[in-house]
Design a protein around this motif. Structure first.
Motif, PDB file in Angstrom:
ATOM      1  N   VAL A  82      -0.551  -5.194   9.425  1.00 26.66           N
ATOM      2  CA  VAL A  82       0.243  -4.182  10.127  1.00 26.66           C
ATOM      3  C   VAL A  82      -0.558  -2.922  10.426  1.00 26.66           C
ATOM      4  N   GLY A  83      -1.830  -2.894  10.030  1.00 27.94           N
ATOM      5  CA  GLY A  83      -2.636  -1.695  10.263  1.00 27.94           C
ATOM      6  C   GLY A  83      -2.166  -0.502   9.451  1.00 27.94           C
ATOM      7  N   TYR A  84      -1.838  -0.746   8.193  1.00 29.88           N
ATOM      8  CA  TYR A  84      -1.274   0.303   7.346  1.00 29.88           C
ATOM      9  C   TYR A  84      -2.180   1.523   7.237  1.00 29.88           C
ATOM     10  N   ALA A  85      -3.474   1.322   7.320  1.00 29.63           N
ATOM     11  CA  ALA A  85      -4.417   2.445   7.195  1.00 29.63           C
ATOM     12  C   ALA A  85      -4.207   3.490   8.283  1.00 29.63           C
ATOM     13  N   ASP A  86      -3.561   3.126   9.376  1.00 32.37           N
ATOM     14  CA  ASP A  86      -3.307   4.078  10.465  1.00 32.37           C
ATOM     15  C   ASP A  86      -2.217   5.078  10.114  1.00 32.37           C
ATOM     16  N   PHE A  87      -1.411   4.769   9.110  1.00 31.29           N
ATOM     17  CA  PHE A  87      -0.227   5.577   8.811  1.00 31.29           C
ATOM     18  C   PHE A  87      -0.501   6.442   7.578  1.00 31.29           C
ATOM     19  N   LYS A  88      -1.339   7.430   7.774  1.00 28.34           N
ATOM     20  CA  LYS A  88      -1.811   8.243   6.659  1.00 28.34           C
ATOM     21  C   LYS A  88      -0.711   9.082   6.030  1.00 28.34           C
ATOM     22  N   ALA A  89       0.230   9.548   6.845  1.00 29.22           N
ATOM     23  CA  ALA A  89       1.325  10.337   6.279  1.00 29.22           C
ATOM     24  C   ALA A  89       2.230   9.472   5.412  1.00 29.22           C
ATOM     25  N   VAL A  90       2.434   8.234   5.831  1.00 28.24           N
ATOM     26  CA  VAL A  90       3.238   7.311   5.027  1.00 28.24           C
ATOM     27  C   VAL A  90       2.553   7.050   3.690  1.00 28.24           C
ATOM     28  N   ASP A  91       1.279   6.782   3.714  1.00 29.98           N
ATOM     29  CA  ASP A  91       0.582   6.478   2.466  1.00 29.98           C
ATOM     30  C   ASP A  91       0.555   7.685   1.530  1.00 29.98           C
ATOM     31  N   ALA A  92       0.364   8.882   2.073  1.00 30.04           N
ATOM     32  CA  ALA A  92       0.385  10.087   1.227  1.00 30.04           C
ATOM     33  C   ALA A  92       1.761  10.251   0.581  1.00 30.04           C
ATOM     34  N   TRP A  93       2.812   9.998   1.356  1.00 26.67           N
ATOM     35  CA  TRP A  93       4.192  10.053   0.824  1.00 26.67           C
ATOM     36  C   TRP A  93       4.392   8.995  -0.250  1.00 26.67           C
ATOM     37  N   LEU A  94       3.909   7.776  -0.004  1.00 22.95           N
ATOM     38  CA  LEU A  94       4.058   6.709  -0.988  1.00 22.95           C
ATOM     39  C   LEU A  94       3.372   7.077  -2.294  1.00 22.95           C
ATOM     40  N   GLN A  95       2.179   7.619  -2.216  1.00 22.78           N
ATOM     41  CA  GLN A  95       1.453   7.987  -3.436  1.00 22.78           C
ATOM     42  C   GLN A  95       2.171   9.115  -4.178  1.00 22.78           C
ATOM     43  N   ARG A  96       2.743  10.075  -3.440  1.00 21.04           N
ATOM     44  CA  ARG A  96       3.524  11.130  -4.094  1.00 21.04           C
ATOM     45  C   ARG A  96       4.712  10.528  -4.833  1.00 21.04           C
ATOM     46  N   GLY A  97       5.386   9.593  -4.167  1.00 23.52           N
ATOM     47  CA  GLY A  97       6.550   8.972  -4.789  1.00 23.52           C
ATOM     48  C   GLY A  97       6.189   8.167  -6.018  1.00 23.52           C
ATOM     49  N   LEU A  98       5.144   7.370  -5.921  1.00 26.04           N
ATOM     50  CA  LEU A  98       4.741   6.519  -7.041  1.00 26.04           C
ATOM     51  C   LEU A  98       4.238   7.336  -8.226  1.00 26.04           C
TER      52      LEU A  98
END
Length: 237
Positions: free
Chosen positions: A206-222
């Motif tokens: 899905v090209g997850y690496a393109d969605f940097k804001a999503v990943d930053a949010w996910l790491q904050r949540g986790l």
């Protein structure tokens, strides 16, 4: 002591603490919504592991609680008016627990409905699409030579990630900037995004690496202690 014997589910999963909210779940992306929420709000509860691989949601006792045969479900001995309340559907459980405790869902009507809209978006779009992608990418879908079903869910999952990424461009959480306004909208989505890139192993496709804001949010949540605890509840044997 609270008497829950009128609920057949307590035959299958006896309550050791009937005065506490009873959680029937498994730590799937939908199941962890309830356990994370309960850990975040600090409400006393008793978790029961429901093994969906052993078809435990299709017993008469479980179906008496949730006729749809899915997890999670709850039985609150102290429901509205002090009467026991049985409830299923993870989105409904999030809203109920938020209203019961006055936490993680704004009382301001406009903000409240905006938050609920993101929960409904997860329920109606993200969950079904990510789940289908997981099936066609990791599980039995690999047996199909025709890749159009898989590619359909890849494209739609990527589009949904783009929607979420756009929302998170100027904010730490779905409902607010500057580190505030963590809400049931975040709880609804964290487990699904985590599953997409983790258990489903679909990050690359899905090209997850393109969605940097999503990943930053996910790491904050986790990184939240309640999220870390909730992801492991109910504990698997």
């Amino acid at each position: 002591m609270t008497d829950l014997s009128a609920f057949p589910i307590t035959r299958q999963y006896p309550a050791q603490h009937p005065d506490r909210l009873q959680l029937y779940s498994l730590n799937t992306p939908n199941g962890v919504k309830a356990s994370i929420m309960l850990e975040e709000i600090g409400l006393a509860y008793e978790p029961h592991l429901v093994d969906i691989m052993q078809n435990q949601t299709w017993t008469p006792d479980y179906l008496s609680l949730n006729p749809n045969g899915k997890i999670p479900a709850i039985l609150d001995p102290d429901g509205p008016g002090g009467k026991p309340l049985a409830l299923w559907e993870s989105g409904a459980i999030l809203i109920y627990l938020a209203d019961k405790t006055g936490k993680l869902l704004s009382s301001d009507p406009a903000t409240r409905y905006e938050t609920i809209q993101w929960v409904m978006w997860q329920m109606g779009a993200v969950g079904p699409m990510f789940g289908q992608l997981g099936f066609f990418h990791k599980f039995a879908g690999r047996e199909f030579e025709d890749k159009r079903p898989r590619d359909r869910y890849v494209a739609e999952s990527r589009r949904l990630l783009g929607v979420l990424d756009g929302r998170l461009q100027d904010r730490d959480w779905i409902m607010g900037p500057n580190g505030g306004d963590y809400s049931i909208a975040d709880i609804a989505l964290l487990g699904w995004v985590r599953n997409l890139v983790g258990f489903y192993e679909a990050g690359e496709i899905v090209g997850y690496a393109d969605f940097k804001a999503v990943d930053a949010w996910l790491q904050r949540g986790l990184a939240r202690p309640a999220v870390q605890r909730g992801l492991e509840i109910p504990a698997r044997g």
